[in-house]
Scaffold this active site. Structure first.
Site, PDB file in Angstrom:
ATOM      1  N   GLU A 118      40.817  14.006 -44.760  1.00  0.00           N
ATOM      2  CA  GLU A 118      39.372  13.289 -45.072  1.00  0.00           C
ATOM      3  C   GLU A 118      38.649  13.475 -43.952  1.00  0.00           C
ATOM      4  OE1 GLU A 118      38.222  11.756 -47.506  1.00  0.00           O
ATOM      5  OE2 GLU A 118      39.601  11.154 -49.079  1.00  0.00           O
ATOM      6  N   ASP A 187      33.478  16.878 -53.401  1.00  0.00           N
ATOM      7  CA  ASP A 187      33.556  17.215 -52.038  1.00  0.00           C
ATOM      8  C   ASP A 187      34.425  18.210 -51.636  1.00  0.00           C
ATOM      9  OD1 ASP A 187      35.725  15.671 -53.389  1.00  0.00           O
ATOM     10  OD2 ASP A 187      36.356  14.922 -51.336  1.00  0.00           O
TER      11      ASP A 187
HETATM   12 ZN   LIG Z   1      38.070  13.951 -52.288  1.00  0.00          ZN
END
Ligand SMILES: [Zn+2]
Length: 292
Positions: A118, A187
């Site tokens: 992340e 994303d």
């Molecule tokens: Zn994601």
């Protein structure tokens, strides 16, 4: 009388069976030796096959809270300031809960076989968050996405290089969340510098310009049928339905592909250049990984 006594003894035997077993264990108290040196198999491969990159859509403090106290997690967290650290939240030997439904390169349940990273980044700029509502736009263009900063790119480069080497990750299995879940996720977005990571750090997959130009000149696109086009996406690793229609789910795959491989113009519309890039990638990265 003796016969009856014998019979009674025999009938009682099953009842004392467990006692007998216990006695055997007591008689052999040493545990068996697990020998991992005498014989070794050749049919084996890494459990970790894929690296999935995400952005958090939140700032540092909120990302830390969500990823350390909630039901969502990732193996690694990259903050957006220069603290000289890459945070490891989940041991690589354990599953982190970052991927969700979807698939890539023939694998589903990717939490089982991937490392999740992340990166703190707001995703879509606040002023554009509602831009797709009541507008002609189906997808966010390049300008709507927030930049990553230089420190983050360097951290990602170091981490992905190290993971790729240790787990022998195939270049095309370094992917974004959108690549494995194109109808749910966008994303790490259009500003994630895939091309730069490939060219400067040897990370992930990228096409050769010569091949792209060759396929553009050849223009197989104008004659390609929908099943052929879908098969080309499938060959690279994308999950795409096999209906004969070019539906929203299919456009979502094109958008995810463009976010990764033609990020300045992510439109969701398949065009000559996008198809040529896909063909160039399939030429360069033909074949699949092991599936055993
Ligand atoms: Zn994601």
């Amino acid at each position: 009388m003796v016969k009856n006594l014998f019979l009674a003894f025999v009938l009682t035997l099953p009842l004392i069976g467990c006692v007998t077993t216990t006695n055997i264990q007591i008689a052999n108290p040493k545990p068996f030796v697990v020998d991992s040196e005498t014989y070794q198999a050749t049919g084996k491969s890494e459990r970790i096959k894929t690296i999935i990159l995400h952005y958090t859509v939140s700032n540092n403090a909120r990302a830390i809270k969500l990823l350390t106290t909630g039901d969502v997690s990732a193996h690694y967290l990259i903050l957006d300031h220069d603290d000289n650290k890459i945070y490891n939240l989940v041991p690589e030997s354990e599953r982190a809960w970052h991927a969700g439904n979807g698939g890539f390169a023939g694998r589903t349940i990717l939490n089982d076989t991937s490392i999740g990273i992340e990166i703190v980044n707001a995703g879509i700029k606040p002023e554009y968050r509602n831009a797709l509502k009541n507008s002609e736009l189906d997808y966010h263009p390049y300008e709507h996405y927030v930049e990553f900063n230089e420190v983050q790119i360097k951290k990602v480069a170091q981490l992905v290089q190290d993971l790729s080497k240790r787990y022998h990750i195939s270049p095309k299995n370094v992917i974004g969340h959108a690549d494995m879940a194109p109808s749910r996720k966008i994303d790490p977005g259009a500003k994630f510098p895939w091309e730069r990571l490939y060219k400067e750090h040897g990370i992930g997959a990228w096409y050769d310009d010569f091949d792209k130009q060759f396929f553009m000149n050849q223009d197989a696109f104008s004659a390609a049928t929908i099943p052929e086009i879908k098969q080309a996406f499938r060959d690279y690793g994308y999950q795409i339905n096999d209906s004969d229609e070019w539906d929203k789910a299919s456009r979502n795959v094109v958008y995810a592909f463009q976010l990764h491989f033609r990020p300045q113009q992510p439109t969701g519309e398949l065009d000559l250049e996008t198809y040529a890039i896909l063909q160039a990638l399939n030429k360069k990265y033909a074949g699949r990984d092991d599936f055993y």
